[in-house]
Design a protein around this motif. Structure first.
Motif, mmCIF file in Angstrom:
data_model
loop_
_atom_site.group_PDB
_atom_site.id
_atom_site.type_symbol
_atom_site.label_atom_id
_atom_site.label_comp_id
_atom_site.label_asym_id
_atom_site.label_seq_id
_atom_site.Cartn_x
_atom_site.Cartn_y
_atom_site.Cartn_z
ATOM 1 N N PRO A 25 2.672 2.807 -6.894
ATOM 2 C CA PRO A 25 2.795 4.190 -6.432
ATOM 3 C C PRO A 25 1.467 4.943 -6.465
ATOM 4 C CG PRO A 25 3.661 3.971 -8.650
ATOM 5 C CD PRO A 25 3.297 2.587 -8.198
ATOM 6 N N ALA A 26 1.516 6.212 -6.027
ATOM 7 C CA ALA A 26 0.329 7.060 -5.934
ATOM 8 C C ALA A 26 -0.416 7.120 -7.259
ATOM 9 C CB ALA A 26 0.739 8.468 -5.509
ATOM 10 N N ALA A 27 -1.743 6.981 -7.151
ATOM 11 C CA ALA A 27 -2.628 7.178 -8.310
ATOM 12 C C ALA A 27 -2.322 6.264 -9.495
ATOM 13 C CB ALA A 27 -2.601 8.648 -8.755
ATOM 14 N N LYS A 30 -4.608 1.580 -8.370
ATOM 15 C CA LYS A 30 -4.694 0.360 -7.557
ATOM 16 C C LYS A 30 -6.106 0.097 -7.043
ATOM 17 C CE LYS A 30 -1.943 2.038 -4.508
ATOM 18 N NZ LYS A 30 -1.542 3.347 -4.989
ATOM 19 N N ASP A 47 -8.983 -1.716 0.761
ATOM 20 C CA ASP A 47 -8.118 -0.605 0.357
ATOM 21 C C ASP A 47 -7.296 -0.183 1.584
ATOM 22 O OD1 ASP A 47 -7.036 1.854 -0.265
ATOM 23 O OD2 ASP A 47 -8.934 2.791 -0.862
ATOM 24 N N GLY A 49 -4.799 1.815 1.809
ATOM 25 C CA GLY A 49 -4.514 3.248 1.829
ATOM 26 C C GLY A 49 -5.626 4.026 2.532
ATOM 27 N N TYR A 52 -4.838 4.159 6.202
ATOM 28 C CA TYR A 52 -3.846 5.198 6.528
ATOM 29 C C TYR A 52 -4.492 6.580 6.447
ATOM 30 C CZ TYR A 52 -0.066 1.812 6.389
ATOM 31 O OH TYR A 52 0.753 0.750 6.656
ATOM 32 N N ARG A 53 -5.320 6.781 5.442
ATOM 33 C CA ARG A 53 -5.996 8.069 5.303
ATOM 34 C C ARG A 53 -6.936 8.328 6.483
ATOM 35 N NH1 ARG A 53 -6.131 10.612 0.343
ATOM 36 N NH2 ARG A 53 -4.808 9.654 -1.244
ATOM 37 N N ARG A 104 -10.382 11.561 1.437
ATOM 38 C CA ARG A 104 -9.845 11.775 0.078
ATOM 39 C C ARG A 104 -9.433 13.230 -0.139
ATOM 40 N NH1 ARG A 104 -8.601 6.790 -1.160
ATOM 41 N NH2 ARG A 104 -10.182 5.507 -0.233
ATOM 42 N N VAL A 112 -0.718 12.318 4.819
ATOM 43 C CA VAL A 112 -0.806 10.871 5.065
ATOM 44 C C VAL A 112 0.570 10.187 5.090
ATOM 45 C CG1 VAL A 112 -1.301 10.290 2.639
ATOM 46 C CG2 VAL A 112 -2.072 8.769 4.432
ATOM 47 N N SER A 113 1.508 10.662 4.293
ATOM 48 C CA SER A 113 2.807 9.971 4.222
ATOM 49 C C SER A 113 3.556 10.019 5.551
ATOM 50 C CB SER A 113 3.685 10.567 3.125
ATOM 51 O OG SER A 113 3.026 10.492 1.896
ATOM 52 N N ALA A 116 2.069 7.400 7.607
ATOM 53 C CA ALA A 116 2.398 6.063 7.094
ATOM 54 C C ALA A 116 3.838 5.665 7.382
ATOM 55 C CB ALA A 116 2.133 6.017 5.585
ATOM 56 N N ARG A 143 0.779 -0.552 -0.772
ATOM 57 C CA ARG A 143 2.168 -0.343 -1.216
ATOM 58 C C ARG A 143 3.099 -1.454 -0.759
ATOM 59 N NH1 ARG A 143 -0.150 4.229 -1.714
ATOM 60 N NH2 ARG A 143 0.671 5.863 -3.045
ATOM 61 N N ARG A 170 -6.024 11.067 -12.150
ATOM 62 C CA ARG A 170 -6.477 11.500 -10.814
ATOM 63 C C ARG A 170 -7.275 12.798 -10.911
ATOM 64 N NH1 ARG A 170 -4.952 9.725 -5.445
ATOM 65 N NH2 ARG A 170 -5.487 7.797 -6.451
HETATM 66 O O1 CDP Z 1 -3.704 8.277 -3.444
HETATM 67 P P1 CDP Z 1 -3.240 6.880 -3.613
HETATM 68 O O2 CDP Z 1 -4.242 5.973 -4.198
HETATM 69 O O3 CDP Z 1 -1.945 6.751 -4.256
HETATM 70 O O4 CDP Z 1 -2.874 6.410 -2.182
HETATM 71 P P2 CDP Z 1 -3.678 5.538 -1.180
HETATM 72 O O5 CDP Z 1 -3.645 4.114 -1.609
HETATM 73 O O6 CDP Z 1 -4.984 6.158 -0.893
HETATM 74 O O7 CDP Z 1 -2.721 5.651 0.097
HETATM 75 C C1 CDP Z 1 -2.576 6.873 0.783
HETATM 76 C C2 CDP Z 1 -1.232 6.878 1.499
HETATM 77 O O8 CDP Z 1 -1.200 5.801 2.445
HETATM 78 C C3 CDP Z 1 -0.001 6.700 0.638
HETATM 79 O O9 CDP Z 1 0.453 7.937 0.120
HETATM 80 C C4 CDP Z 1 0.985 6.070 1.605
HETATM 81 O O10 CDP Z 1 1.617 7.060 2.368
HETATM 82 C C5 CDP Z 1 0.116 5.272 2.540
HETATM 83 N N1 CDP Z 1 0.062 3.829 2.303
HETATM 84 C C6 CDP Z 1 1.115 3.041 2.765
HETATM 85 O O11 CDP Z 1 2.098 3.568 3.272
HETATM 86 N N2 CDP Z 1 1.030 1.686 2.678
HETATM 87 C C7 CDP Z 1 -0.038 1.099 2.122
HETATM 88 N N3 CDP Z 1 -0.102 -0.245 2.099
HETATM 89 C C8 CDP Z 1 -1.094 1.866 1.620
HETATM 90 C C9 CDP Z 1 -1.009 3.238 1.698
#
Ligand code: CDP
Length: 242
Positions: A25-27, A30, A47, A49, A52-53, A104, A112-113, A116, A143, A170
């Protein structure tokens, strides 16, 4: 190559490449963990994510407000994004320019969600990530890496931590100081909301190793995953024909 009978090896172009998937999950730490594990093993880090960002940041340049974004708008905006090699990792680049700070930022994190959740965007990100991974041993974080992107990964980790602790980490990273309890409480609320928005795409693979980092230091969690990776390699060499 971990094993000649390994299904990953057979489905990938370069039979010798290994994949470690780190989901959670978030933060949950990973990306930083994936970075250090990759460095320790001499792998590349991807990475997902960040991709997606990047797509979200690109859509912000479109004329449409986020509530009216469609898959077509996001994919058209994202078309000029490439994942560029940078040292031992990859960074999303939009029209030749890296935009780490923007991706970021709070606006991107907030939107972003919704991006995604778009199936076409997920397919585009998955293709982009698989293409980057093609020639290398990689640690990929996200994820759904162990379930959708690399279901045959050699090692799958699902990283979790208590939401208060995730929020504290975070904020400490973002503010470069010790956050107050009120700040942590507000950030926890945001993280829990994002977890809910991302619930559909955050899936623990049935064969993933659950690592709860609430009471672990960064070094300890990296050590634990590196040890698991070595155990996988050892098992494969023990069972491979001599
Ligand atoms: O902020 P955090 O490290 O939790 O998130 P991130 O890894 O930067 O990913 C940002 C957003 O991308 C997530 O909130 C998901 O909506 C989406 N994501 C996803 O749906 N599937 C993935 N394999 C990676 C990220």
């Amino acid at each position: 190559m971990i094993s000649s009978n390994d299904p990953v090896s057979r489905t990938r172009k370069h039979a010798s490449s290994n994949v470690i998937a780190i989901d959670g999950p978030a933060a949950s730490g990973k990306s930083s963990t994936a970075h250090w594990v990759a460095e320790r093993l001499g792998y590349r880090h991807i990475d997902s994510g960040a991709v997606y960002r990047a797509a979200t940041a690109a859509a912000m340049h479109s004329k449409q407000v986020p509530d009216l974004w469609t898959e077509e708008i996001v994919l058209a905006s994202a078309a000029s994004i490439v994942l560029r090699e940078r040292g031992d990792s990859f960074e999303p680049v939009l029209q030749g320019v890296a935009f780490e700070e923007l991706i970021r930022g709070l606006d991107v994190t907030h939107n972003v969600s919704r991006v995604a959740r778009m199936p076409g965007v997920r397919m585009w990100v998955n293709d982009t990530v698989r293409a980057a991974a093609e020639d290398y041993d990689v640690v990929v974080d996200g994820r759904d890496i162990g379930t959708v992107v690399f279901p045959n990964a050699d090692l799958k980790i699902f990283l979790v931590a208590d939401s208060w602790e995730r929020a504290r980490r975070r904020l400490t990273q973002r503010l470069s100081r010790r956050p107050s309890d009120a700040e942590i409480a507000a950030e926890t609320e945001l993280l829990v909301q994002r977890d809910a928005r991302d619930a559909m795409q955050t899936v623990q693979a049935s064969d993933a190793v659950l690592v709860d980092t609430t009471y672990l230091t960064q070094e300890e969690q990296v050590e634990r995953i590196v040890a698991l990776a070595h155990a996988v390699t050892q098992r494969a060499s023990d069972t491979s024909p001599r």
